[in-house]
Write an enzyme that holds these catalytic residues in place. Structure first.
Site, short mmCIF file in Angstrom:
data_model
loop_
_atom_site.label_atom_id
_atom_site.label_comp_id
_atom_site.label_asym_id
_atom_site.label_seq_id
_atom_site.Cartn_x
_atom_site.Cartn_y
_atom_site.Cartn_z
N ASP A 217 57.04 31.06 -34.36
CA ASP A 217 55.77 31.77 -34.15
C ASP A 217 55.05 32.08 -35.44
OD1 ASP A 217 57.74 33.82 -34.82
OD2 ASP A 217 56.14 35.23 -34.36
N LYS B 217 64.38 30.99 -43.81
CA LYS B 217 63.19 30.15 -43.65
C LYS B 217 62.10 30.64 -44.60
CE LYS B 217 63.28 31.64 -39.45
NZ LYS B 217 62.92 32.02 -38.07
N ASP C 91 63.36 29.77 -33.44
CA ASP C 91 63.22 31.06 -34.10
C ASP C 91 63.42 32.12 -33.00
OD1 ASP C 91 62.24 33.21 -35.72
OD2 ASP C 91 60.25 32.89 -34.85
N HIS D 216 56.76 42.80 -40.25
CA HIS D 216 57.04 42.44 -38.86
C HIS D 216 56.31 43.37 -37.92
CE1 HIS D 216 60.08 39.79 -40.33
NE2 HIS D 216 60.48 40.76 -41.11
N ASN E 249 65.30 34.89 -39.37
CA ASN E 249 65.24 35.56 -40.67
C ASN E 249 65.65 37.02 -40.57
OD1 ASN E 249 64.52 33.39 -42.19
ND2 ASN E 249 62.41 34.05 -42.59
N ASN E 250 65.96 37.47 -39.38
CA ASN E 250 66.33 38.88 -39.22
C ASN E 250 67.78 39.09 -39.67
OD1 ASN E 250 66.97 41.45 -38.32
ND2 ASN E 250 65.52 41.34 -36.64
N ASP F 55 62.60 36.18 -32.98
CA ASP F 55 61.55 37.15 -32.68
C ASP F 55 60.19 36.47 -32.60
OD1 ASP F 55 61.54 40.18 -32.37
OD2 ASP F 55 59.74 39.82 -33.56
N1 PLP Z 1 63.59 40.62 -40.35
C1 PLP Z 1 63.44 41.77 -39.65
C2 PLP Z 1 63.93 43.03 -40.24
C3 PLP Z 1 62.82 41.75 -38.41
O1 PLP Z 1 62.67 42.91 -37.73
C4 PLP Z 1 62.36 40.53 -37.88
C5 PLP Z 1 61.71 40.47 -36.58
O2 PLP Z 1 61.76 41.38 -35.78
C6 PLP Z 1 62.53 39.36 -38.62
C7 PLP Z 1 63.15 39.45 -39.85
C8 PLP Z 1 62.06 38.04 -38.16
O3 PLP Z 1 62.97 37.45 -37.30
P1 PLP Z 1 62.72 35.98 -36.75
O4 PLP Z 1 62.96 35.03 -37.87
O5 PLP Z 1 63.71 35.86 -35.63
O6 PLP Z 1 61.31 35.96 -36.27
CA CA Z 2 59.58 34.80 -35.60
#
Ligand code: PLP
Ligand code: CA
Length: 304
Positions: free
Chosen positions: A243, A218, A27, A187, A61-62, A29
């Site tokens: 995380d 996810k 993952d 977030h 998921n970002n 963030d």
């Molecule tokens: N979506 C957005 C808009 C975000 O800002 C973030 C994290 O900063 C996420 C999803 C989650 O990302 P990840 O799946 O990499 O934790």
């Molecule tokens: Ca994350």
């Protein structure tokens, strides 16, 4: 699901675990960075894993960035060897779903930002043009596009009542697909702030349409299938590191992977232990197999 241990591991235990795996799914963030701040040691960890013959994937998921912008972000944060092909975002996978699985014949109405629009464009999936409405256009008179065959909702800092109104009108047609990039509720931002996630916008549209969205990101298996359709993946030899228990760890469980929680992001060891100790069987898939303080701890395990 199987009983998962929530084992805090370090040093040689990390080395043994990594030795037993070929594919490491990260993952982003909360694991390898927090916003624009890289997790200490993460670039070196990725390089060492690759030097040892591992395959590394990034599963985020970002949906705000297209894949090519992720490559820039990795490089900006000091990663020297991350390729576009290794990055699987909910925007990229949503476009792949619309093109390859739903084979949507018509246009997609998008609530989402640049990352989603660009990935759909790159995949050749037509969207309803996102022009800002004239001042005299309202929920009472906006033109309904005849050819909308899917609504896709993702994180959108320009989310409006008007977009919600349009989307729920398109969803009156039961043949119009309803997709969400990801279910994330919120977030963390800096300075004690949070931002609402795609899941909160999806919830509004689910209520307005009396329908349930199909989730692409996810914890849905689809992101794993997306990777597996391009790379030969043995789930037994794959490790998912995240995380957030409710998305990353559940995703790993849904895909039959071993899972690791890292404590540099949203979820805590106490929350993981609460799931482990809970009587409810459906909570078991939120329990990680392993826990580390940070993936920076891989360094001493990988160097010799
Ligand atoms: N979506 C957005 C808009 C975000 O800002 C973030 C994290 O900063 C996420 C999803 C989650 O990302 P990840 O799946 O990499 O934790
Ligand atoms: Ca994350």
């Amino acid at each position: 699901g199987k009983a998962r241990g929530c084992h805090k591991i370090r040093g040689a235990q990390i080395r043994d675990l990594l030795d037993s795996k070929h594919n490491i799914l990260f993952d982003c963030d909360g694991v390898i960075w927090n916003g624009e701040i890289v997790v200490a040691g993460a670039p070196e960890v990725v390089t060492l894993l690759k030097q040892q013959g591992k395959r590394v994937f990034f599963v985020t998921n970002n949906c705000t960035r297209p894949r090519e912008n992720y490559v820039q972000k990795f490089s900006r944060l000091g990663f020297t060897d991350v390729a576009e092909e290794e990055i699987f975002s909910s925007a990229y996978c949503s476009a792949a779903y619309l093109r390859d699985v739903a084979k949507v014949q018509g246009k997609v109405f998008v609530i989402g930002c640049h990352g989603v629009q660009k990935e759909l464009q790159d995949a050749g999936v037509p969207t309803v043009e996102d022009v800002s409405d004239a001042p005299d256009v309202s929920i009472y008179n906006f033109p309904l596009e005849p050819d909308v065959k899917a609504v896709l909702v993702g994180y959108d800092e320009r989310f409006t009542f008007m977009k919600l109104a349009k989307a729920c009108c398109y969803l009156r047609n039961s043949e119009c697909l309803f997709l969400a990039t990801d279910p994330d509720p919120w977030h963390p931002l800096r300075g004690g702030r949070i931002t609402p996630g795609s899941g909160s916008l999806t919830a509004a549209l689910e209520t307005a349409s009396s329908r349930k969205a199909t989730v692409i990101g996810k914890p849905s298996r689809f992101m794993y299938e997306c990777i597996a359709s391009q790379f030969d993946l043995d789930p037994e030899r794959s490790l998912m590191i995240g995380d957030r228990l409710e998305t990353d760890i559940l995703f790993g469980a849904n895909c039959g992977l071993d899972t690791m929680l890292t404590l540099t992001g949203v979820s805590t060891l106490e929350e993981a232990q609460e799931y482990r100790d809970s009587e409810a069987p459906e909570k078991k898939d939120f329990v990680p197999d392993y826990v580390v303080d940070t993936i920076g701890d891989f360094l001493e395990a990988l160097e010799d």
